[in-house]
Design a protein around this motif. Structure first.
Motif, PDB file in Angstrom:
ATOM      1  N   TYR A   1       0.837  -1.210   0.000  1.00  0.00           N
ATOM      2  CA  TYR A   1       0.000   0.000   0.000  1.00  0.00           C
ATOM      3  C   TYR A   1       0.865   1.250   0.000  1.00  0.00           C
ATOM      4  O   TYR A   1       0.555   2.224  -0.694  1.00  0.00           O
ATOM      5  N   ARG A   2       1.943   1.249   0.763  1.00  0.00           N
ATOM      6  CA  ARG A   2       2.839   2.413   0.781  1.00  0.00           C
ATOM      7  C   ARG A   2       3.414   2.659  -0.622  1.00  0.00           C
ATOM      8  O   ARG A   2       3.470   3.792  -1.081  1.00  0.00           O
ATOM      9  N   ARG A   3       3.844   1.588  -1.281  1.00  0.00           N
ATOM     10  CA  ARG A   3       4.362   1.729  -2.661  1.00  0.00           C
ATOM     11  C   ARG A   3       3.269   2.225  -3.592  1.00  0.00           C
ATOM     12  O   ARG A   3       3.508   3.101  -4.435  1.00  0.00           O
ATOM     13  N   ASP A   4       2.062   1.672  -3.449  1.00  0.00           N
ATOM     14  CA  ASP A   4       0.943   2.103  -4.303  1.00  0.00           C
ATOM     15  C   ASP A   4       0.649   3.590  -4.108  1.00  0.00           C
ATOM     16  O   ASP A   4       0.412   4.307  -5.080  1.00  0.00           O
ATOM     17  N   PHE A   5       0.670   4.056  -2.868  1.00  0.00           N
ATOM     18  CA  PHE A   5       0.432   5.478  -2.602  1.00  0.00           C
ATOM     19  C   PHE A   5       1.555   6.337  -3.188  1.00  0.00           C
ATOM     20  O   PHE A   5       1.301   7.422  -3.696  1.00  0.00           O
ATOM     21  N   ASP A   6       2.787   5.845  -3.111  1.00  0.00           N
ATOM     22  CA  ASP A   6       3.910   6.603  -3.678  1.00  0.00           C
ATOM     23  C   ASP A   6       3.778   6.759  -5.193  1.00  0.00           C
ATOM     24  O   ASP A   6       4.182   7.771  -5.756  1.00  0.00           O
TER      25      ASP A   6
ATOM     26  N   MET B   1      -4.214  -1.708  10.263  1.00  0.00           N
ATOM     27  CA  MET B   1      -3.132  -1.583   9.293  1.00  0.00           C
ATOM     28  C   MET B   1      -3.543  -0.669   8.147  1.00  0.00           C
ATOM     29  O   MET B   1      -2.786   0.201   7.710  1.00  0.00           O
ATOM     30  N   ALA B   2      -4.775  -0.821   7.675  1.00  0.00           N
ATOM     31  CA  ALA B   2      -5.267  -0.001   6.570  1.00  0.00           C
ATOM     32  C   ALA B   2      -5.327   1.470   6.977  1.00  0.00           C
ATOM     33  O   ALA B   2      -4.890   2.357   6.231  1.00  0.00           O
ATOM     34  N   SER B   3      -5.825   1.724   8.157  1.00  0.00           N
ATOM     35  CA  SER B   3      -5.913   3.093   8.658  1.00  0.00           C
ATOM     36  C   SER B   3      -4.522   3.705   8.788  1.00  0.00           C
ATOM     37  O   SER B   3      -4.301   4.877   8.461  1.00  0.00           O
ATOM     38  N   SER B   4      -3.573   2.922   9.240  1.00  0.00           N
ATOM     39  CA  SER B   4      -2.202   3.402   9.386  1.00  0.00           C
ATOM     40  C   SER B   4      -1.581   3.737   8.033  1.00  0.00           C
ATOM     41  O   SER B   4      -0.890   4.747   7.888  1.00  0.00           O
ATOM     42  N   ALA B   5      -1.832   2.899   7.031  1.00  0.00           N
ATOM     43  CA  ALA B   5      -1.299   3.162   5.692  1.00  0.00           C
ATOM     44  C   ALA B   5      -1.907   4.435   5.104  1.00  0.00           C
ATOM     45  O   ALA B   5      -1.207   5.258   4.507  1.00  0.00           O
ATOM     46  N   VAL B   6      -3.208   4.618   5.296  1.00  0.00           N
ATOM     47  CA  VAL B   6      -3.875   5.821   4.785  1.00  0.00           C
ATOM     48  C   VAL B   6      -3.386   7.048   5.538  1.00  0.00           C
ATOM     49  O   VAL B   6      -3.114   8.089   4.932  1.00  0.00           O
ATOM     50  N   ARG B   7      -3.220   6.946   6.852  1.00  0.00           N
ATOM     51  CA  ARG B   7      -2.727   8.083   7.628  1.00  0.00           C
ATOM     52  C   ARG B   7      -1.335   8.496   7.162  1.00  0.00           C
ATOM     53  O   ARG B   7      -1.040   9.678   7.020  1.00  0.00           O
ATOM     54  N   ALA B   8      -0.485   7.525   6.902  1.00  0.00           N
ATOM     55  CA  ALA B   8       0.872   7.848   6.430  1.00  0.00           C
ATOM     56  C   ALA B   8       0.795   8.584   5.095  1.00  0.00           C
ATOM     57  O   ALA B   8       1.516   9.560   4.873  1.00  0.00           O
ATOM     58  N   TYR B   9      -0.088   8.130   4.213  1.00  0.00           N
ATOM     59  CA  TYR B   9      -0.256   8.813   2.926  1.00  0.00           C
ATOM     60  C   TYR B   9      -0.798  10.231   3.130  1.00  0.00           C
ATOM     61  O   TYR B   9      -0.284  11.191   2.547  1.00  0.00           O
ATOM     62  N   LEU B  10      -1.837  10.357   3.953  1.00  0.00           N
ATOM     63  CA  LEU B  10      -2.419  11.680   4.196  1.00  0.00           C
ATOM     64  C   LEU B  10      -1.371  12.641   4.752  1.00  0.00           C
ATOM     65  O   LEU B  10      -1.278  13.790   4.300  1.00  0.00           O
TER      66      LEU B  10
END
Length: 160
Positions: free
Chosen positions: A16-21, A43-52
């Motif tokens: 997810y981190r790579r996809d957001f990048d 985990m999903a919320s954490s990935a979205v928060r990092a992207y936001l």
């Protein structure tokens, strides 16, 4: 980690981190919705928060920030934490640029405030956020305590 394999949620988080990048602004809302549909909500919320946090910090003072926030408002509504985080970034932008903002919104902010550099700022303790406990008062019999005070705690003959 059985047999040296990375747990599935770790691999999905990294993906997810790579996809957001790699996502374009047009792809981001759909990607946020897809990530928040993951069975591992934390985990999903954490990935979205990092992207936001990463994206909002980059866009904070640019003209594209309000439209980016507006596009993500719908997808992040599925996760209360992500929705609140996006709202906090919107508030931080208004405060940074001297735009009008409601003080009640600031008081309602929950948890660490987002920082433009992507790290969280500490929040002072409040009624719903207990702070550090105060240490016990110093022991007057311990070394380093002022001698005058130590004498007051002795018997009338000057001995402890």
């Amino acid at each position: 980690m059985a047999g040296g394999r990375e747990p599935d949620e770790h691999a999905r988080f990294a993906r997810y981190r790579r996809d957001f990048d790699e996502a374009t602004e047009e792809d981001a809302p759909a990607l946020v919705a897809r990530v928040l549909a993951d069975p591992d909500r934390a985990m999903a919320s954490s990935a979205v928060r990092a992207y936001l946090d990463r994206r909002a910090a980059a866009l904070l003072t640019t003209p594209g920030c309000p439209s980016w926030c507006a596009e993500l408002t719908g997808p992040v509504a599925a996760d209360a934490f992500s929705a609140r985080r996006l709202s906090e970034w919107t508030l931080l932008r208004a405060m940074t640029l001297g735009e009008p903002w409601d003080p009640a919104t600031l008081l309602a902010a929950h948890g660490p405030a987002p920082a433009p550099h992507g790290r969280d700022l500490p929040v002072r303790p409040g009624p719903d956020r207990p702070g550090r406990r105060r240490p016990h008062p110093p022991d007057p019999c311990r070394r380093g305590f002022p001698p005058a005070d130590r004498r007051r705690l002795t018997t009338d003959r000057g001995r402890p």
